[in-house]
Motif scaffolding. Structure first.
Motif, PDB file in Angstrom:
ATOM      1  N   LYS A 258     -86.372  92.954 -52.002  1.00  0.00           N
ATOM      2  CA  LYS A 258     -85.468  93.786 -52.037  1.00  0.00           C
ATOM      3  C   LYS A 258     -84.109  93.741 -52.473  1.00  0.00           C
ATOM      4  O   LYS A 258     -83.642  94.429 -53.404  1.00  0.00           O
ATOM      5  CB  LYS A 258     -85.779  95.003 -50.863  1.00  0.00           C
ATOM      6  N   TYR A 259     -83.626  92.650 -51.737  1.00  0.00           N
ATOM      7  CA  TYR A 259     -82.345  92.298 -51.873  1.00  0.00           C
ATOM      8  C   TYR A 259     -82.007  91.620 -53.099  1.00  0.00           C
ATOM      9  O   TYR A 259     -81.120  92.017 -53.928  1.00  0.00           O
ATOM     10  CB  TYR A 259     -81.666  91.340 -50.796  1.00  0.00           C
ATOM     11  N   GLU A 260     -82.987  90.604 -53.503  1.00  0.00           N
ATOM     12  CA  GLU A 260     -82.770  90.047 -54.761  1.00  0.00           C
ATOM     13  C   GLU A 260     -83.031  90.514 -55.825  1.00  0.00           C
ATOM     14  O   GLU A 260     -82.674  90.482 -57.179  1.00  0.00           O
ATOM     15  CB  GLU A 260     -83.828  88.573 -54.621  1.00  0.00           C
ATOM     16  N   THR A 261     -84.290  91.548 -56.200  1.00  0.00           N
ATOM     17  CA  THR A 261     -84.893  92.277 -57.106  1.00  0.00           C
ATOM     18  C   THR A 261     -84.705  93.785 -56.917  1.00  0.00           C
ATOM     19  O   THR A 261     -84.797  94.397 -58.191  1.00  0.00           O
ATOM     20  CB  THR A 261     -86.314  91.950 -57.187  1.00  0.00           C
ATOM     21  N   GLY A 262     -84.358  94.346 -56.072  1.00  0.00           N
ATOM     22  CA  GLY A 262     -84.232  95.856 -56.036  1.00  0.00           C
ATOM     23  C   GLY A 262     -85.818  96.392 -55.827  1.00  0.00           C
ATOM     24  O   GLY A 262     -85.655  97.785 -55.854  1.00  0.00           O
ATOM     25  N   LYS A 263     -86.656  95.529 -55.752  1.00  0.00           N
ATOM     26  CA  LYS A 263     -88.168  96.094 -55.601  1.00  0.00           C
ATOM     27  C   LYS A 263     -88.776  95.780 -54.440  1.00  0.00           C
ATOM     28  O   LYS A 263     -88.575  94.686 -53.845  1.00  0.00           O
ATOM     29  CB  LYS A 263     -89.003  95.620 -56.911  1.00  0.00           C
ATOM     30  N   SER A 264     -89.748  96.568 -53.743  1.00  0.00           N
ATOM     31  CA  SER A 264     -90.455  96.146 -52.857  1.00  0.00           C
ATOM     32  C   SER A 264     -91.609  95.198 -53.547  1.00  0.00           C
ATOM     33  O   SER A 264     -91.772  95.003 -54.496  1.00  0.00           O
ATOM     34  CB  SER A 264     -91.238  97.438 -52.206  1.00  0.00           C
ATOM     35  N   PHE A 265     -92.509  94.754 -52.433  1.00  0.00           N
ATOM     36  CA  PHE A 265     -93.682  93.921 -53.046  1.00  0.00           C
ATOM     37  C   PHE A 265     -94.503  94.428 -54.143  1.00  0.00           C
ATOM     38  O   PHE A 265     -94.653  93.903 -55.147  1.00  0.00           O
ATOM     39  CB  PHE A 265     -94.390  93.199 -51.728  1.00  0.00           C
ATOM     40  N   LYS A 266     -95.107  95.601 -53.608  1.00  0.00           N
ATOM     41  CA  LYS A 266     -96.041  96.599 -54.497  1.00  0.00           C
ATOM     42  C   LYS A 266     -95.113  96.686 -56.060  1.00  0.00           C
ATOM     43  O   LYS A 266     -95.691  96.494 -57.047  1.00  0.00           O
ATOM     44  CB  LYS A 266     -96.497  97.679 -53.941  1.00  0.00           C
ATOM     45  N   GLU A 267     -94.027  97.008 -55.568  1.00  0.00           N
ATOM     46  CA  GLU A 267     -93.124  97.429 -57.204  1.00  0.00           C
ATOM     47  C   GLU A 267     -93.049  96.137 -57.932  1.00  0.00           C
ATOM     48  O   GLU A 267     -93.109  96.342 -59.231  1.00  0.00           O
ATOM     49  CB  GLU A 267     -91.716  98.186 -56.551  1.00  0.00           C
ATOM     50  N   TYR A 268     -92.718  94.982 -57.289  1.00  0.00           N
ATOM     51  CA  TYR A 268     -92.588  93.968 -58.009  1.00  0.00           C
ATOM     52  C   TYR A 268     -93.698  93.332 -58.628  1.00  0.00           C
ATOM     53  O   TYR A 268     -93.886  92.884 -59.935  1.00  0.00           O
ATOM     54  CB  TYR A 268     -91.877  92.685 -57.093  1.00  0.00           C
ATOM     55  N   VAL A 269     -94.839  93.392 -57.826  1.00  0.00           N
ATOM     56  CA  VAL A 269     -96.116  92.946 -58.450  1.00  0.00           C
ATOM     57  C   VAL A 269     -96.671  93.898 -59.620  1.00  0.00           C
ATOM     58  O   VAL A 269     -96.871  93.246 -60.781  1.00  0.00           O
ATOM     59  CB  VAL A 269     -97.166  93.188 -57.582  1.00  0.00           C
ATOM     60  N   GLN A 270     -96.226  95.008 -59.506  1.00  0.00           N
ATOM     61  CA  GLN A 270     -96.416  96.029 -60.811  1.00  0.00           C
ATOM     62  C   GLN A 270     -95.710  95.883 -61.864  1.00  0.00           C
ATOM     63  O   GLN A 270     -96.037  95.479 -62.985  1.00  0.00           O
ATOM     64  CB  GLN A 270     -96.284  97.647 -60.271  1.00  0.00           C
ATOM     65  N   PHE A 271     -94.268  95.601 -61.677  1.00  0.00           N
ATOM     66  CA  PHE A 271     -93.433  94.983 -62.781  1.00  0.00           C
ATOM     67  C   PHE A 271     -94.010  93.581 -63.130  1.00  0.00           C
ATOM     68  O   PHE A 271     -93.744  93.674 -64.608  1.00  0.00           O
ATOM     69  CB  PHE A 271     -92.081  94.824 -61.919  1.00  0.00           C
ATOM     70  N   LYS A 272     -94.280  92.737 -62.559  1.00  0.00           N
ATOM     71  CA  LYS A 272     -94.945  91.486 -63.185  1.00  0.00           C
ATOM     72  C   LYS A 272     -96.114  91.610 -63.953  1.00  0.00           C
ATOM     73  O   LYS A 272     -96.605  90.980 -65.028  1.00  0.00           O
ATOM     74  CB  LYS A 272     -95.048  90.338 -62.126  1.00  0.00           C
ATOM     75  N   ARG A 273     -96.993  92.659 -63.454  1.00  0.00           N
ATOM     76  CA  ARG A 273     -98.172  92.863 -64.392  1.00  0.00           C
ATOM     77  C   ARG A 273     -97.932  93.417 -65.682  1.00  0.00           C
ATOM     78  O   ARG A 273     -98.620  92.998 -66.737  1.00  0.00           O
ATOM     79  CB  ARG A 273     -99.028  94.182 -63.644  1.00  0.00           C
ATOM     80  N   PHE A 274     -96.748  94.318 -65.895  1.00  0.00           N
ATOM     81  CA  PHE A 274     -96.233  95.027 -67.133  1.00  0.00           C
ATOM     82  C   PHE A 274     -95.693  93.734 -68.106  1.00  0.00           C
ATOM     83  O   PHE A 274     -95.766  93.699 -69.123  1.00  0.00           O
ATOM     84  CB  PHE A 274     -95.629  96.322 -67.013  1.00  0.00           C
ATOM     85  N   GLU A 275     -94.851  92.775 -67.257  1.00  0.00           N
ATOM     86  CA  GLU A 275     -94.219  91.675 -67.939  1.00  0.00           C
ATOM     87  C   GLU A 275     -95.473  90.788 -68.619  1.00  0.00           C
ATOM     88  O   GLU A 275     -95.185  90.462 -69.732  1.00  0.00           O
ATOM     89  CB  GLU A 275     -93.393  90.808 -67.216  1.00  0.00           C
ATOM     90  N   LYS A 276     -96.323  90.659 -67.829  1.00  0.00           N
ATOM     91  CA  LYS A 276     -97.561  89.879 -68.286  1.00  0.00           C
ATOM     92  C   LYS A 276     -98.171  90.682 -69.684  1.00  0.00           C
ATOM     93  O   LYS A 276     -98.724  90.007 -70.564  1.00  0.00           O
ATOM     94  CB  LYS A 276     -98.463  89.565 -67.254  1.00  0.00           C
ATOM     95  N   ALA A 277     -98.290  91.994 -69.421  1.00  0.00           N
ATOM     96  CA  ALA A 277     -98.874  92.857 -70.419  1.00  0.00           C
ATOM     97  C   ALA A 277     -97.973  92.623 -71.724  1.00  0.00           C
ATOM     98  O   ALA A 277     -98.473  92.359 -72.902  1.00  0.00           O
ATOM     99  CB  ALA A 277     -98.968  94.285 -70.204  1.00  0.00           C
ATOM    100  N   LYS A 278     -96.756  92.628 -71.721  1.00  0.00           N
ATOM    101  CA  LYS A 278     -95.850  92.399 -72.867  1.00  0.00           C
ATOM    102  C   LYS A 278     -96.142  91.333 -73.323  1.00  0.00           C
ATOM    103  O   LYS A 278     -96.177  90.934 -74.647  1.00  0.00           O
ATOM    104  CB  LYS A 278     -94.296  92.637 -72.550  1.00  0.00           C
ATOM    105  N   GLU A 279     -96.104  90.001 -72.481  1.00  0.00           N
ATOM    106  CA  GLU A 279     -96.380  88.598 -72.992  1.00  0.00           C
ATOM    107  C   GLU A 279     -97.538  88.458 -73.816  1.00  0.00           C
ATOM    108  O   GLU A 279     -97.394  87.966 -75.103  1.00  0.00           O
ATOM    109  CB  GLU A 279     -96.242  87.898 -71.957  1.00  0.00           C
TER     110      GLU A 279
END
Length: 300
Positions: A236-257
């Motif tokens: 939360k401090y480093e990214t502004g996201k909770s664990f679930k939010e960060y994992v969801q963010f990374k899923r969409f980053e992988k989708a974009k890739e």
């Protein structure tokens, strides 16, 4: 296996260490005034504890791990946790360490009782303890001293409210000091995030899609040798996201890739990233990026 002693009340704890009980639900403990020496014990405690260690005084055992205190360290514990003391292999002098113990019944029905779960540092591991500057140590000491003064004051209709408010103030200062500690450990924290990103990338590339919905904060924190609460707070401090939010963010980053760099069809990307169906994935993708997956893939 070491025997674990249940310490359910503050008075039990005080009797164990030879300390005076000022209140059945809350007490300020000063170990320099202890009249009993405890060489070794493991305890399952029934109340909240916050200790400020003023000197190196042997090993505190927390769960199955040992932690060698250094001067100016704050460690917090919650009801149900197993902690202990081991002084069998040390000849250090009596400690000047102080602390506050408070039972859940003290804060029941108060604003602190409603927000206590937000003070996640009560569930941190000992290696995630708070290390204070001299100024911060003075503030913590002053907060604890004010609570002690209130405990020594004759009980009146204001006593409980003032005690609880001062405890809440102390905990709020600890939140501030932990945020400062996150700043001073910025480089270390970034390395932890980078390691987590590599673990996630490997998961996306190699693990079955159905496992994405059960990605566990506890599991990944364990792989990074952190408590789940500390890891979530760090994210939360480093990214502004909770664990679930960060994992969801990374899923969409992988989708974009994959949309940009591969010829994988949308149905395959949807399946491999564990989304329900292409339609659901496309709606979420457009909501997040402002365009559909097909438009994102089309060359400019």
């Amino acid at each position: 296996m070491d025997e674990i002693t249940k310490i359910e009340t503050i008075d039990q704890y005080d009797q164990l260490f030879g300390l005076e009980t000022l209140h059945p639900l809350v007490n300020v403990v000063e170990f320099a005034k202890s009249t009993r020496t405890v060489e070794y014990i493991r305890m399952n405690i029934g109340f909240y504890c916050l200790f400020l260690k003023e000197a190196n005084c042997g090993d505190l055992r927390y769960g199955r791990k040992y932690y060698d205190y250094q001067e100016g360290t704050v460690v917090c514990m919650a009801p149900g946790q197993v902690t202990g003391v081991d002084k069998r292999n040390t000849t250090t002098p009596r400690t000047n360490s102080i602390g506050i113990l408070f039972h859940p019944d003290l804060i029941r029905g108060t604003s602190l009782g409603q927000t206590i779960k937000n003070y996640t540092f009560f569930s941190y591991e000992v290696n995630e303890a708070l290390h204070l500057s001299d100024q911060e140590k003075e503030i913590v000491t002053d907060c604890i001293h004010k609570i002690k003064l209130e405990l020594e004051h004759p009980i009146d209709k204001h006593s409980k409210q003032l005690i609880v408010r001062n405890i809440e103030l102390l905990l709020d200062y600890c939140v501030r000091f932990y945020e400062r500690q996150f700043i001073t450990r910025n480089e270390v924290n970034k390395q932890i995030i980078e390691r987590f990103d590599k673990i996630l990338d490997n998961h996306f590339e190699t693990k079955p899609a159905q496992t994405f919905d059960i990605l566990s904060n506890e599991t990944y924190a364990g792989l990074l040798h952190l408590s789940s609460e500390y890891f979530n707070d760090l994210l939360k401090y480093e990214t502004g996201k909770s664990f679930k939010e960060y994992v969801q963010f990374k899923r969409f980053e992988k989708a974009k890739e994959w949309l940009t760099n591969t010829d994988k069809p949308l149905s395959q990307i949807t399946q491999e990233l564990g989304f329900q169906n292409p339609q659901y994935f496309s709606r979420l993708f457009k909501k997040i990026t402002g365009c559909s997956p097909n438009d994102f893939r089309m060359p400019n």
